[in-house]
Motif scaffolding. Structure first.
Motif, mmCIF file in Angstrom:
data_model
loop_
_atom_site.group_PDB
_atom_site.id
_atom_site.type_symbol
_atom_site.label_atom_id
_atom_site.label_comp_id
_atom_site.label_asym_id
_atom_site.label_seq_id
_atom_site.Cartn_x
_atom_site.Cartn_y
_atom_site.Cartn_z
ATOM 1 N N VAL A 1 24.216 7.734 22.397
ATOM 2 C CA VAL A 1 22.862 7.984 22.889
ATOM 3 C C VAL A 1 22.908 8.520 24.324
ATOM 4 O O VAL A 1 22.101 9.376 24.702
ATOM 5 C CB VAL A 1 21.964 6.731 22.754
ATOM 6 N N THR A 2 23.878 8.057 25.108
ATOM 7 C CA THR A 2 24.044 8.590 26.462
ATOM 8 C C THR A 2 24.475 10.049 26.403
ATOM 9 O O THR A 2 23.914 10.900 27.106
ATOM 10 C CB THR A 2 25.076 7.756 27.241
ATOM 11 N N LEU A 3 25.428 10.343 25.558
ATOM 12 C CA LEU A 3 25.878 11.722 25.384
ATOM 13 C C LEU A 3 24.743 12.616 24.885
ATOM 14 O O LEU A 3 24.586 13.753 25.340
ATOM 15 C CB LEU A 3 27.060 11.772 24.408
ATOM 16 N N SER A 4 23.929 12.087 23.992
ATOM 17 C CA SER A 4 22.822 12.889 23.446
ATOM 18 C C SER A 4 21.792 13.231 24.515
ATOM 19 O O SER A 4 21.182 14.299 24.461
ATOM 20 C CB SER A 4 22.157 12.175 22.270
ATOM 21 N N ARG A 5 21.592 12.357 25.507
ATOM 22 C CA ARG A 5 20.665 12.680 26.599
ATOM 23 C C ARG A 5 21.205 13.847 27.421
ATOM 24 O O ARG A 5 20.447 14.726 27.828
ATOM 25 C CB ARG A 5 20.438 11.470 27.508
ATOM 26 N N PHE A 6 22.515 13.864 27.656
ATOM 27 C CA PHE A 6 23.104 14.979 28.395
ATOM 28 C C PHE A 6 22.990 16.271 27.581
ATOM 29 O O PHE A 6 22.654 17.323 28.126
ATOM 30 C CB PHE A 6 24.578 14.686 28.725
ATOM 31 N N ILE A 7 23.262 16.204 26.294
ATOM 32 C CA ILE A 7 23.159 17.386 25.443
ATOM 33 C C ILE A 7 21.722 17.887 25.410
ATOM 34 O O ILE A 7 21.472 19.095 25.446
ATOM 35 C CB ILE A 7 23.689 17.078 24.030
ATOM 36 N N PHE A 8 20.761 16.970 25.368
ATOM 37 C CA PHE A 8 19.357 17.355 25.370
ATOM 38 C C PHE A 8 19.004 18.127 26.644
ATOM 39 O O PHE A 8 18.328 19.159 26.588
ATOM 40 C CB PHE A 8 18.474 16.104 25.245
ATOM 41 N N VAL A 9 19.476 17.635 27.786
ATOM 42 C CA VAL A 9 19.208 18.317 29.058
ATOM 43 C C VAL A 9 19.834 19.702 29.060
ATOM 44 O O VAL A 9 19.192 20.686 29.454
ATOM 45 C CB VAL A 9 19.717 17.473 30.243
ATOM 46 N N PHE A 10 21.088 19.802 28.612
ATOM 47 C CA PHE A 10 21.732 21.109 28.557
ATOM 48 C C PHE A 10 20.988 22.041 27.606
ATOM 49 O O PHE A 10 20.916 23.246 27.839
ATOM 50 C CB PHE A 10 23.195 20.983 28.136
ATOM 51 N N GLY A 11 20.426 21.492 26.544
ATOM 52 C CA GLY A 11 19.654 22.292 25.593
ATOM 53 C C GLY A 11 18.366 22.839 26.182
ATOM 54 O O GLY A 11 17.840 23.845 25.716
#
Length: 105
Positions: free
Chosen positions: A83-93
């Motif tokens: 879930v932490t990684l997904s927040r970073f991916i969301f921001v990059f997206g």
């Protein structure tokens, strides 16, 4: 508990880093207040990424820390990391594509 604290620290750095990016972008574009609602504008994208992150990360951090104190199962610790990684991916997206007008991969 170490995984939970690490995840919360990374999420905190994400919020602070996005705030820094918004401030630097405001300085470079000489926009001290407000923004233009242009999906391709880098200030607009940075503000949306920061706003969304500050909206969801505090509750996520509380949940991660609460679960971390309860001696979680290994699969729960993996979920904390994901879930932490997904927040970073969301921001990059939000920030990396040329425009927010179209869905990104």
């Amino acid at each position: 508990m170490v995984i939970a604290v690490l995840c919360v620290a990374l999420l905190g750095f994400l919020v602070i880093g996005l705030g820094f990016v918004v401030s630097m972008t405001r300085g470079s574009t000489k926009t001290m207040y407000g923004y233009t609602v242009d999906p391709a504008d880098r200030l607009y994208k940075a503000i949306r990424a920061h706003g969304n992150t500050t909206e969801y990360v505090p509750m996520l951090a509380v949940l991660i820390l609460t679960l971390g104190m309860l001696n979680p199962a290994p699969w729960m610790m993996w979920c904390m990391g994901l879930v932490t990684l997904s927040r970073f991916i969301f921001v990059f997206g939000i920030v990396l594509p040329p425009t927010m007008a179209q869905p990104s991969k």
